[in-house]
Design an enzyme around this catalytic site. Structure first.
Site: not given
Ligand code: SAH
Length: 352
Positions: A87, A100, A107, A111, A114, A331
């Protein structure tokens, strides 16, 4: 994998394009200025357009496009060669338009909060697959009377686990779409060798680090890669990046109710911000709901209290405007329609 139209360099293109040398400029301009399909490059002979469309296929097959009710967020779902899906999100603000983009299908960082991490890793994207996301968004923005000003590598995947390919895409954004390094941000979960490699690259792109916890015990749990690259090593790599780039780093912090939003978390986070030179800036993200993570996000009131607390402790913090939640474009919500593992203590919702 077939070479697609945004994989080729200008030199490679010159090998493919026959006729006078200005033809290469015309094709390059079709790709990077017009951002359209070969059919639309009417300054070229028809037969040549047909050949180019065949020799240099696009990498992204559109599956769906979702637009938020307010019309200011557009999410694209693409299918790639081999069937994986990724996406891209276009966000229109009053003063800028940001794309974005994804760097991997899925991935491997796992985490738990996410949606991309919940779905697991499929494969790295190629340079062409990354760059074409920007080209498509530029074209869509133009149809809406807007110009893309910023690109953030904050979509699906971990860009610093695919650093060399990501870097080649950054060079294209800079040289061919004309985006300044100041308007390009790479977000990383904290892959130390990736940050170090990026520090050796010539352009000073912005670095965002997904911190989410300011001590190793909690971070090991929220961001499992922390066991390999603990906070001290991460901060050392960040300081080395800052020393050569003359930029500020931002820490991303998804606010999770009762997990990382307590007063003590703010104190630890502010202390970490002070360890970077210049100090890190904190981006607070109210946790967005994902199917596989049952814990709630902090209330908006708590998010703002937490910000005030950080400010009173000498750390700069802003609350990230939440965009596209209702189209699962915010995010952490990008899963490209993949089923995700349900949460450990039961489902918080139906898999997407
Ligand atoms: N893998 C990279 C790029 C992804 S950026 C990274 O981790 O930085 C996406 C951002 O959204 C990251 O900061 C991630 O930690 C955050 N994120 C992931 N799940 C989320 C959620 N459920 N709510 C808010 N932010 C989230």
């Amino acid at each position: 994998m077939a070479t697609t139209r945004y994989d080729v360099s200008r030199e490679e293109l010159a090998q493919l394009v026959s006729g006078p040398s200005y033809r290469v400029d015309q094709v390059w301009s079709g790709l990077y200025d017009q951002c359209t399909e070969p059919e639309a490059w009417t300054n070229l002979p028809k037969a040549m357009r047909v050949d180019l469309a065949e020799q240099l296929p696009g990498a992204l097959a559109p599956v769906t496009e979702s637009v938020s009710a307010s019309g200011d967020t557009v999410k694209f779902l693409w299918e790639l060669d081999g069937g994986s899906r990724v996406e891209t999100v276009l966000m229109l603000y009053r003063d800028r338009a940001t794309v974005c983009i994804s760097s991997q299908a899925g991935c491997a960082m796992a985490c738990g909060f996410c949606a991309t991490g919940q779905a697991g890793f499929t494969r790295h994207l190629t340079t062409g697959e990354i760059v074409e996301q920007v080209a498509r968004a530029v074209r869509r923005a133009r149809e809406l009377g807007r110009r893309v000003s910023n690109v953030v590598y904050m979509g699906m995947g971990e860009p610093m686990a695919n650093e060399a390919t990501v870097w080649r895409s950054v060079e294209r954004l800079h040289a061919d779409f004309g985006l300044s390094a100041r308007h390009i941000t790479i977000s990383t979960v904290g892959i130390v060798p990736g940050i170090r490699a990026l520090a050796d690259r010539p352009l000073p792109v912005n670095l965002a680090v997904s911190l989410h916890a300011a001590n190793d015990t909690l971070r090991d749990e929220l961001v499992p890669i922390n066991r390999r690259y603990p906070i001290d090593d991460l901060l050392a790599a960040c300081n080395d990046y800052l020393a050569v780039k003359n930029r500020r780093i931002s820490f991303e912090w998804a606010m999770i109710d009762g997990v990382n939003d307590r007063d003590g978390d703010a104190a630890e986070l502010a202390a970490l911000c002070r360890r970077l030179r210049p100090r890190a800036h904190v981006n607070l993200i109210p946790l967005n709901p994902t199917p596989g993570y049952p814990t709630r996000g902090s209330s908006l009131r708590r998010v703002h209290e937490f910000r005030d607390l950080l400010e009173s402790l000498g750390a700069n913090a802003t609350v990230r405007q939440n965009r596209g939640t209702e189209i699962d474009a915010a995010c952490g919500q990008l899963a490209a329609g993949q089923p995700v593992t349900l949460g450990r203590t039961g489902a918080a919702g139906e898999p997407g």
